[in-house]
Design an enzyme around this catalytic site. Structure first.
Site, mmCIF file in Angstrom:
data_model
loop_
_atom_site.group_PDB
_atom_site.id
_atom_site.type_symbol
_atom_site.label_atom_id
_atom_site.label_comp_id
_atom_site.label_asym_id
_atom_site.label_seq_id
_atom_site.Cartn_x
_atom_site.Cartn_y
_atom_site.Cartn_z
ATOM 1 N N ASP A 34 0.865 -1.177 0.000
ATOM 2 C CA ASP A 34 0.000 0.000 0.000
ATOM 3 C C ASP A 34 0.905 1.232 0.000
ATOM 4 O O ASP A 34 2.109 1.143 0.256
ATOM 5 C CB ASP A 34 -0.877 -0.046 1.258
ATOM 6 C CG ASP A 34 -1.707 1.203 1.427
ATOM 7 O OD1 ASP A 34 -2.394 1.603 0.480
ATOM 8 O OD2 ASP A 34 -1.648 1.793 2.528
ATOM 9 N N ASP A 80 -0.219 5.143 1.022
ATOM 10 C CA ASP A 80 -0.463 6.075 2.132
ATOM 11 C C ASP A 80 -0.518 5.340 3.463
ATOM 12 O O ASP A 80 -1.284 4.387 3.633
ATOM 13 C CB ASP A 80 -1.782 6.818 1.911
ATOM 14 C CG ASP A 80 -1.771 7.642 0.650
ATOM 15 O OD1 ASP A 80 -1.108 8.686 0.630
ATOM 16 O OD2 ASP A 80 -2.419 7.225 -0.340
ATOM 17 N N ASP A 110 -1.687 -1.083 5.926
ATOM 18 C CA ASP A 110 -1.915 -0.511 7.253
ATOM 19 C C ASP A 110 -3.384 -0.465 7.648
ATOM 20 O O ASP A 110 -3.705 0.073 8.710
ATOM 21 C CB ASP A 110 -1.339 0.913 7.313
ATOM 22 C CG ASP A 110 -2.143 1.885 6.458
ATOM 23 O OD1 ASP A 110 -2.351 1.590 5.261
ATOM 24 O OD2 ASP A 110 -2.569 2.936 6.972
#
Length: 233
Positions: free
Chosen positions: A18, A20, A180
């Site tokens: 991922d 961000d 995250d």
């Protein structure tokens, strides 16, 4: 290069990251873009911590959440108009305040040198994603970059992960997702991949409660996590 059992980081042939909250801390730039859009509508700014809670789901969802948080929820055509207005604003706030997460360069270098294919899969638009990765000189490590507007369905759908793996020539069972948030877990599960989550990202739910195979403190813990995954397989 043979990337079989001799590789020191476990048996996976590819890792998808991922963006961000995983490779970059982009919340300050995203907050700046949100607040510019809100100012254009005579609305007060939102603190970066409030905006951080809105990240995930793409730019349209970010705009929707920002106006709702400002007490002026938008529906239908008004939301589409605000989303169109956000596009150039968002592109003006990509790298000014954004920073790499700890260990990014070190871990990407280690995986790259050991023959592991690397991709980035994000709900952020493709051009914005590529500009950020170019700015931080990360594209040299990457064999696939898939943004949210490159697929029909955003994460937690598996589309972006499957597209990236197709570009890398790797099957889902030979790959690992690193993120995250719950959308990363959902996308990985739907794609048939194991998933590792990092603390310190943008989830508002405790990361230990999101159903990842392993939770790490930082990217530098990832090689050990991969060994644990291999041992448990």
């Amino acid at each position: 290069m043979n990337v079989g059992a001799s590789r020191p980081f476990g048996s996976k042939r590819a890792i998808l990251f991922d963006l961000d909250g995983t490779l970059i801390d982009s919340a300050p730039d995203i907050a700046a873009a949100v607040n510019e859009l809100l100012a254009d509508h005579d609305l007060p700014p939102l603190h970066v911590d409030r905006v951080k809670a809105m990240i995930g789901g793409g730019v349209r969802k970010l705009v929707e959440r920002a106006f709702a948080a400002s007490g002026t929820p938008l529906l239908a055509s008004a939301l589409e108009e605000a989303n169109r207005a956000m596009a150039p604003i968002y592109c003006r706030h990509l790298t000014g305040l954004t920073r790499l997460m700890p260990g990014v360069k070190e871990i990407l270098t280690r995986f790259h040198l050991n023959g592991i294919a690397i991709g980035v899969v994000t709900n952020k638009p493709q051009l914005a994603t590529r500009e950020i990765l170019l700015h931080f000189h990360l594209t040299e490590y990457l064999g696939a970059i898939v943004g949210g507007d490159a697929v029909t369905y955003l994460k937690p759908a598996p589309d972006s992960l499957l597209m990236a793996l197709d570009q890398l020539g790797v099957e889902p069972t030979d790959a690992l997702m690193v993120g995250d948030s719950s959308s990363d877990v959902g996308a990985a599960r739907a794609a048939g991949m194991p998933v590792v989550l990092l603390r310190g990202g943008y989830t508002q739910v405790p990361v230990e409660e999101l159903g990842a195979d392993i939770v790490c403190d930082s990217l530098l813990d990832l090689p050990a996590a991969m060994q644990r995954l291999r041992a448990a397989a």
